[in-house]
Design a protein around this motif. Structure first.
Motif, PDB file in Angstrom:
ATOM      1  N   VAL A 191       0.694  -1.248  -0.693  1.00 36.53           N
ATOM      2  CA  VAL A 191       0.202   0.498  -0.324  1.00 36.53           C
ATOM      3  C   VAL A 191       1.306   0.936  -0.129  1.00 36.53           C
ATOM      4  N   ASN A 192       2.200   0.971   0.592  1.00 34.06           N
ATOM      5  CA  ASN A 192       2.959   2.749   0.560  1.00 34.06           C
ATOM      6  C   ASN A 192       4.032   1.794  -0.642  1.00 34.06           C
ATOM      7  N   ALA A 193       4.444   3.177  -1.118  1.00 30.97           N
ATOM      8  CA  ALA A 193       4.796   3.366  -2.579  1.00 30.97           C
ATOM      9  C   ALA A 193       6.372   3.589  -2.536  1.00 30.97           C
ATOM     10  N   ALA A 194       6.307   4.265  -0.716  1.00 32.84           N
ATOM     11  CA  ALA A 194       8.124   4.087  -0.133  1.00 32.84           C
ATOM     12  C   ALA A 194       8.684   2.971  -0.064  1.00 32.84           C
ATOM     13  N   ALA A 195       7.491   1.973   0.417  1.00 30.93           N
ATOM     14  CA  ALA A 195       8.216   0.879   0.534  1.00 30.93           C
ATOM     15  C   ALA A 195       8.205  -0.113  -0.046  1.00 30.93           C
ATOM     16  N   ARG A 196       8.674   0.682  -1.213  1.00 37.35           N
ATOM     17  CA  ARG A 196       8.096  -0.404  -2.891  1.00 37.35           C
ATOM     18  C   ARG A 196       9.650   0.168  -3.109  1.00 37.35           C
ATOM     19  N   SER A 197      10.452   1.378  -2.645  1.00 34.68           N
ATOM     20  CA  SER A 197      11.374   1.764  -2.846  1.00 34.68           C
ATOM     21  C   SER A 197      12.505   1.209  -3.338  1.00 34.68           C
ATOM     22  N   PRO A 198      14.045   1.312  -4.772  1.00 30.90           N
ATOM     23  CA  PRO A 198      14.698   0.360  -4.915  1.00 30.90           C
ATOM     24  C   PRO A 198      15.644   1.016  -3.203  1.00 30.90           C
ATOM     25  N   VAL A 199      16.048  -0.509  -2.880  1.00 33.11           N
ATOM     26  CA  VAL A 199      17.196  -0.981  -1.863  1.00 33.11           C
ATOM     27  C   VAL A 199      18.428  -1.887  -2.756  1.00 33.11           C
ATOM     28  N   PRO A 200      19.230  -0.939  -2.763  1.00 31.63           N
ATOM     29  CA  PRO A 200      19.533   0.775  -2.726  1.00 31.63           C
ATOM     30  C   PRO A 200      19.102   1.418  -3.707  1.00 31.63           C
ATOM     31  N   LEU A 201      18.481   2.942  -3.398  1.00 30.26           N
ATOM     32  CA  LEU A 201      18.314   4.221  -4.875  1.00 30.26           C
ATOM     33  C   LEU A 201      19.101   3.723  -5.363  1.00 30.26           C
ATOM     34  N   PRO A 202      18.661   3.911  -6.761  1.00 30.48           N
ATOM     35  CA  PRO A 202      19.697   4.000  -7.957  1.00 30.48           C
ATOM     36  C   PRO A 202      20.724   4.621  -8.341  1.00 30.48           C
ATOM     37  N   GLN A 203      20.937   5.695  -7.331  1.00 28.42           N
ATOM     38  CA  GLN A 203      22.183   6.595  -7.521  1.00 28.42           C
ATOM     39  C   GLN A 203      23.077   5.779  -6.355  1.00 28.42           C
ATOM     40  N   TYR A 204      23.102   5.124  -6.097  1.00 32.30           N
ATOM     41  CA  TYR A 204      23.509   4.758  -4.921  1.00 32.30           C
ATOM     42  C   TYR A 204      24.683   3.034  -5.464  1.00 32.30           C
ATOM     43  N   ALA A 205      23.657   2.738  -6.499  1.00 32.33           N
ATOM     44  CA  ALA A 205      24.025   1.352  -7.583  1.00 32.33           C
ATOM     45  C   ALA A 205      25.517   1.157  -7.442  1.00 32.33           C
ATOM     46  N   ALA A 262      13.778  -0.311   2.888  1.00 30.89           N
ATOM     47  CA  ALA A 262      12.802   1.126   2.286  1.00 30.89           C
ATOM     48  C   ALA A 262      13.062   2.418   3.245  1.00 30.89           C
ATOM     49  N   LEU A 263      12.097   1.455   4.128  1.00 31.74           N
ATOM     50  CA  LEU A 263      11.056   2.723   5.416  1.00 31.74           C
ATOM     51  C   LEU A 263      12.826   3.217   6.786  1.00 31.74           C
ATOM     52  N   HIS A 264      13.980   2.182   6.358  1.00 33.00           N
ATOM     53  CA  HIS A 264      14.839   2.572   7.524  1.00 33.00           C
ATOM     54  C   HIS A 264      15.869   2.627   7.041  1.00 33.00           C
ATOM     55  N   PRO A 265      16.551   4.089   6.175  1.00 36.06           N
ATOM     56  CA  PRO A 265      17.691   3.685   5.877  1.00 36.06           C
ATOM     57  C   PRO A 265      18.617   3.839   6.572  1.00 36.06           C
ATOM     58  N   VAL A 266      20.131   3.598   6.056  1.00 32.24           N
ATOM     59  CA  VAL A 266      21.154   3.485   7.045  1.00 32.24           C
ATOM     60  C   VAL A 266      22.270   4.934   7.124  1.00 32.24           C
ATOM     61  N   SER A 267      21.939   5.523   6.003  1.00 32.18           N
ATOM     62  CA  SER A 267      22.214   6.710   5.217  1.00 32.18           C
ATOM     63  C   SER A 267      22.999   7.492   6.368  1.00 32.18           C
ATOM     64  N   PRO A 268      25.218   7.819   5.723  1.00 34.41           N
ATOM     65  CA  PRO A 268      25.437   7.163   4.725  1.00 34.41           C
ATOM     66  C   PRO A 268      25.452   6.025   4.203  1.00 34.41           C
ATOM     67  N   ALA A 269      25.611   4.850   5.375  1.00 32.05           N
ATOM     68  CA  ALA A 269      25.499   3.780   4.627  1.00 32.05           C
ATOM     69  C   ALA A 269      24.502   3.263   3.740  1.00 32.05           C
ATOM     70  N   VAL A 270      25.160   2.199   2.822  1.00 33.05           N
ATOM     71  CA  VAL A 270      24.995   1.525   1.487  1.00 33.05           C
ATOM     72  C   VAL A 270      24.217   0.161   2.109  1.00 33.05           C
ATOM     73  N   VAL A 271      22.850  -0.153   1.889  1.00 34.24           N
ATOM     74  CA  VAL A 271      22.296  -1.689   1.971  1.00 34.24           C
ATOM     75  C   VAL A 271      21.471  -2.066   0.715  1.00 34.24           C
ATOM     76  N   GLU A 272      21.522  -3.149   0.697  1.00 33.56           N
ATOM     77  CA  GLU A 272      21.407  -3.531  -0.571  1.00 33.56           C
ATOM     78  C   GLU A 272      20.526  -4.838  -0.095  1.00 33.56           C
ATOM     79  N   VAL A 273      19.388  -5.235  -0.500  1.00 37.51           N
ATOM     80  CA  VAL A 273      18.334  -6.741  -0.633  1.00 37.51           C
ATOM     81  C   VAL A 273      17.853  -7.194  -1.563  1.00 37.51           C
ATOM     82  N   LYS A 274      18.575  -8.733  -1.775  1.00 40.13           N
ATOM     83  CA  LYS A 274      18.276  -9.053  -3.179  1.00 40.13           C
ATOM     84  C   LYS A 274      17.746 -10.642  -1.995  1.00 40.13           C
TER      85      LYS A 274
END
Length: 524
Positions: A191-205, A262-274
């Motif tokens: 129901v929440n688009a923010a929860a479906r946002s890419p992890v990580p965001l494209p700029q951190y790929a 996606a809802l709990h980013p740990v920036s400036p660290a980067v997390v990938e979920v796969k």
């Protein structure tokens, strides 16, 4: 020869049983019974509470200050108990005790089961006999005491086993609060688009394959545990922006795991979920290798109970098999890190049940001297040449199998453990030793790695891994100075059976104001 306790003296008889007394005045009988009850109560209390002292007496040790003092004590006791002239009564009792102690294991189970359950019960039986007879057969007393001690000992052992079984069952369950969290995160994903946002965001790929960054892998389906492991590593880092976390999970857990990070980013660290279903396997050999492992796990789960004989062993294996991790493919896919991360040369592997308390840069910079991995040395120096901190190879591997014997492994050598390891993936890829048959070892993720990495493990500083916090409370100094705390053992920090002090260390890395955690009762 039988020994009897009477009101005036100890009489020796050979009629083989109890005899009727001559009637004495009623007030004298009552007084005698009262005195004897008090004496027998004191005697039994001593036997029950000071068995170690009895063992010392049996081996000839003396509790008296001197030989003459002991003789005087015995004579006085005999006079007091038996009315004089009976100094050998105590000695005879001890002879009966020693003989029956040696024969205690041969007592009829029916006799043991019928024994009194307590000292009060035994005294009630003694009083019943004393109310009818004026003599008490010492052998009967000793046998009853032995039977009662055996019964009590069996009850204590049964209670311990039951307590261990209950703790084991408690460790296997997944708390309702964690089920709640997974369901709420899955709902949020839909129901929440923010929860479906890419992890990580494209700029951190690009960070995902950047060799200049510090890469950490977690292979888990436990959302809460992964959240704590990542959060603790970030909070302990001097440069969080250099950290890249690779969380590998299964298809079932992918959606809530993705939603959480996606809802709990740990920036400036980067997390990938796969998820396992999302890997783009371009190498046919890599696919075949991973699938062989998954297939072996599934086949082993079917034939696991057939490998062991005996009811007790089968029950133990049944209990072990009930662990969620025993036959979970994720638990065994650690041995395929080179296939998961073909673009990386080095990676830190963390178990999900850890708390990081120091900067992982120190672990990342460890010199492996050409070996595949670095692990904390598994033995502690001692006068006998060293002792294993946790376990030996023989506790993990099936050394009765000729195929294992031919590998030249020593079952007495100490086994290193997972928890916090630094892996040289390039050195790993240069070997072709990631496969081993499951019949060679007991079901767990460590044994195949013990085989595959034999002779290729570099010892690193002990501060990088403090294991066993799910088994016992550690030394306070170790707890203070260790960089990675590992809750290996049944008392996981997300369970109520965890040690309270250690559980608070783990809970301290969760946000108490988080609506998901509060809504599911994980934090208050």
């Amino acid at each position: 020869m039988r020994l009897y306790i009477t009101a005036a003296a100890a009489a020796v008889a050979d009629d083989g049983g109890l005899t009727k007394p001559n009637k004495a005045p009623q007030h004298m009988q009552a007084a005698r019974r009262g005195c004897r009850s008090a004496v027998v109560t004191g005697l039994l209390a001593g036997l029950l509470l000071f068995r170690a002292a009895l063992l010392a007496v049996e081996t000839g040790a003396s509790l008296c200050p001197s030989a003459t003092g002991c003789l005087g004590w015995r004579a006085g006791l005999g006079d007091w108990l038996y009315g004089g002239g009976c100094g050998d009564a105590t000695e005879e009792f001890m002879k009966q005790w020693r003989r029956n102690h040696r024969e205690a294991s041969l007592l009829d189970p029916v006799v043991v089961e019928a024994a009194p359950d307590s000292l009060n019960g035994l005294m009630a039986e003694m009083d019943t006999i004393l109310a009818t007879y004026d003599r008490l057969d010492m052998e009967v007393v000793v046998v009853k005491i032995m039977a009662m001690l055996l019964k009590m000992d069996r009850k204590v052992k049964l209670s311990r086993i039951q307590a261990m079984f209950n703790r084991q069952l408690a460790s296997l369950g997944i708390p309702k609060s964690m089920h709640c969290l997974a369901l709420r995160l899955a709902e949020e994903f839909s129901v929440n688009a923010a929860a479906r946002s890419p992890v990580p965001l494209p700029q951190y790929a690009p960070h995902l394959t950047d060799a200049s960054r510090l890469h950490v892998a977690l292979v888990t389906d436990n959302i809460l545990a992964a959240a704590v492991a990542v959060a603790s590593a970030v909070s302990s880092s001097a440069d969080p922006s250099s950290l890249v976390f690779h969380v590998v999970t299964d298809k079932k857990s992918y959606v809530p795991m993705h939603s959480w990070f996606a809802l709990h980013p740990v920036s400036p660290a980067v997390v990938e979920v796969k998820g396992l279903h999302q890997f783009d396997w371009r190498d046919g050999d890599a696919i075949a290798s991973v699938m062989r492992t998954i297939d072996e796990v599934q086949k082993s789960s079917l034939g696991y109970h057939q490998l062991y004989d005996g009811v007790a062993e089968r029950e133990l294996r049944r209990l072990e098999a009930s662990k969620p991790s025993t036959f979970s493919p994720l638990n065994y896919l650690k041995i395929h890190l080179p296939e998961f991360f073909p673009g990386l040369r080095r990676i830190i592997l963390l178990d999900d049940d850890v708390v990081v308390r120091k900067d992982l840069a120190g672990l990342w910079e460890q010199d492996l001297d050409g070996n595949i991995m670095g692990a904390v040395d598994a033995h502690r120096p001692a006068a006998d040449g060293g002792i294993c901190i946790e376990s030996a190879l023989g506790e993990h591997l099936n050394f009765s199998d000729p195929a294992l014997s031919s590998l030249g492994l020593d079952g007495l050598h100490c086994a290193w453990s997972w928890g916090a390891n630094i892996m040289d993936l390039d050195a790993w890829r240069r070997t072709n030793n990631r496969e081993s048959e499951f019949r060679l070892w007991k079901m767990a993720s460590l044994p195949p790695a013990l085989i595959a990495f034999d002779g290729r493990v570099q010892a690193i500083e002990p501060l990088w891994h403090l294991p066993g916090l799910g088994w016992r409370m550690p030394d306070p100094n170790l707890l203070q100075f260790s960089a990675v705390l590992h809750f290996s053992g049944p008392r996981k920090p997300w369970l109520e059976i965890a040690f309270p002090e250690l559980r608070q260390l783990w809970l301290g890395h969760l946000n108490v104001s988080d609506s998901f955690l509060r809504g599911c009762g994980i934090v208050e």
